[in-house]
Design an enzyme around this catalytic site. Structure first.
Site, PDB file in Angstrom:
ATOM      1  CB  THR A 212      43.571  35.351  40.197  1.00  0.00           C
ATOM      2  OG1 THR A 212      44.516  36.230  40.036  1.00  0.00           O
ATOM      3  CG2 THR A 212      43.452  36.548  38.830  1.00  0.00           C
TER       4      THR A 212
ATOM      5  CB  THR B 152      44.927  36.587  31.780  1.00  0.00           C
ATOM      6  OG1 THR B 152      44.830  35.365  32.123  1.00  0.00           O
ATOM      7  CG2 THR B 152      44.173  38.025  31.583  1.00  0.00           C
TER       8      THR B 152
ATOM      9  CE  LYS C  50      41.538  36.031  33.857  1.00  0.00           C
ATOM     10  NZ  LYS C  50      42.582  35.798  35.016  1.00  0.00           N
TER      11      LYS C  50
ATOM     12  CG  ASN D  33      53.401  32.564  36.579  1.00  0.00           C
ATOM     13  OD1 ASN D  33      52.696  33.551  37.073  1.00  0.00           O
ATOM     14  ND2 ASN D  33      52.922  31.519  36.798  1.00  0.00           N
TER      15      ASN D  33
ATOM     16  CD  GLU E 146      49.562  31.668  35.094  1.00  0.00           C
ATOM     17  OE1 GLU E 146      49.140  32.870  34.924  1.00  0.00           O
ATOM     18  OE2 GLU E 146      50.584  31.469  35.928  1.00  0.00           O
TER      19      GLU E 146
END
Length: 354
Positions: A145, A110, A134, A349, A227
């Site tokens: 996640t 993602t 992932k 985000n 991220e």
């Protein structure tokens, strides 16, 4: 192993039920990226079931032996037809090759920048464990996640696999954190084909060591690819009484916005770490707490020490740095992988759904 979040996506609910119905036997895994199929109500469950039925029909297996996973945005209907219409050509091109494994690793991403793959041979190359994962954001213990698929050709029962997986997750995926958020879709799946004809019972020690190595590698790859991450921090909690309090302190430090933003600027502001320890809820004695950045003690007995701030800044400026906390309470030690928090994380985000 699944998410501990009480809000659970349809594929996690379906997957749990399928494992019970099949006695832990899985013939195929079907994964989609970009849509979590979470908070989609009855329609989401029907969509998940339809994809599994279509997959099972093409593979001539039972729907209960098809394991679904989804990752992506929450609250958007799963485009079932878009997935089902591509199943036939996807299955026709399937093969056991490194290229296809890498293609799978790429397809499930993602916001990840990089695919995550790890593999280790066993029994002098007669068997192996390979993992694909992932994960980039919403990374927090209990599992983070992530979607993780661990594959081996060792022969094992579902019960044996559950036992070794639970222990391994505790020391790999459950000691990492990017942002403290726990996903609705987390899944770690360990599958054994038995093709090697080598029994797990006969090589259990080697298998556990190999699985630990693969999972630790994947966990570290996930954290490094978090991220907006610029700095990976190896946070060592030393001299705790037990695992519970070591984790409690590690998580409090790792989730502190003040600590994480200081790390983003490579600022050796150790007072923020000390403050996080003090509010962790562990009834410790501050006079026994010491902090080390790199190889410099910056605080001893909760009192400032003279240290070279430029050296500490240089340590924290590296892609990977080490921060050590000594509690003076016992003999338990824990390493916890975490990261800084940058403006890039905010940008990713803030714009995720728009």
């Amino acid at each position: 192993m699944f998410t501990k979040n009480l809000v659970v996506a349809a594929p996690v609910q379906f997957g749990r039920a399928a494992l019970v119905a099949s006695g832990g036997h899985v013939s195929a895994v079907i994964v989609n990226s970009g849509n979590a199929n979470c908070a989609t109500g009855t329609a989401g469950h029907r969509a998940c079931k339809a994809v599994c039925i279509d997959t099972a029909r093409l593979l001539k297996t039972k729907p209960s032996q098809v394991f679904p996973s989804s990752t992506g945005i929450i609250g958007v209907p799963l485009p079932t037809e878009k997935i089902s219409s591509h199943l036939s050509p996807l299955i026709s091109r399937a093969e056991a090759s490194v290229e296809k494994l890498r293609a799978f690793a790429d397809a499930i991403l993602t916001t990840d920048k990089l695919p995550k793959i790890a593999s280790i041979p066993m029994q002098s190359g007669k068997a192996a464990i390979t993992g694909v994962a992932k994960g980039s954001g919403m990374i927090h213990p209990q599992l983070a996640t992530m979607l993780v698929y661990l594959l081996t050709d060792v022969a094992a029962t579902p019960g044996e696999l559950r036992s070794v997986l639970r222990k391994t997750c505790d020391n790999s995926f459950n000691v990492i954190s990017v942002d403290g958020d726990t996903s609705t879709n987390d899944t770690v799946l360990l599958l054994a084909s038995g093709e090697s004809k080598i029994s797990l019972r006969k090589i259990r020690t080697e298998f556990e060591a190999g699985l630990h190595s693969v999972c630790c590698s994947l966990a570290e790859q996930i954290i490094a690819d978090g991220e907006g991450v610029q700095h990976l921090v190896r946070l060592e909690i030393k001299e705790a009484r037990n695992r519970t309090e070591a984790l409690q302190i590690a998580r409090t430090i790792a989730h502190s916005l003040l600590v994480k933003t200081a790390w983003a600027g490579a600022d050796p502001n150790w007072g923020r770490i000390l403050a996080a320890i003090g509010r962790s809820g562990v009834a410790l004695d501050p006079k026994k707490v010491s902090l080390v950045i790199g190889n410099q003690t910056v605080c001893r007995g909760s009192v400032a020490c003279r240290f070279d701030e430029q050296r500490a800044h240089k340590e924290l400026s590296q892609p990977e740095s080490r921060v050590r906390v000594r509690l003076g309470r016992g003999n338990y030690s824990l390493e916890f992988l975490t990261t800084d928090l940058t403006s890039e994380y905010v940008r990713i985000n803030a714009d995720y759904s728009t």
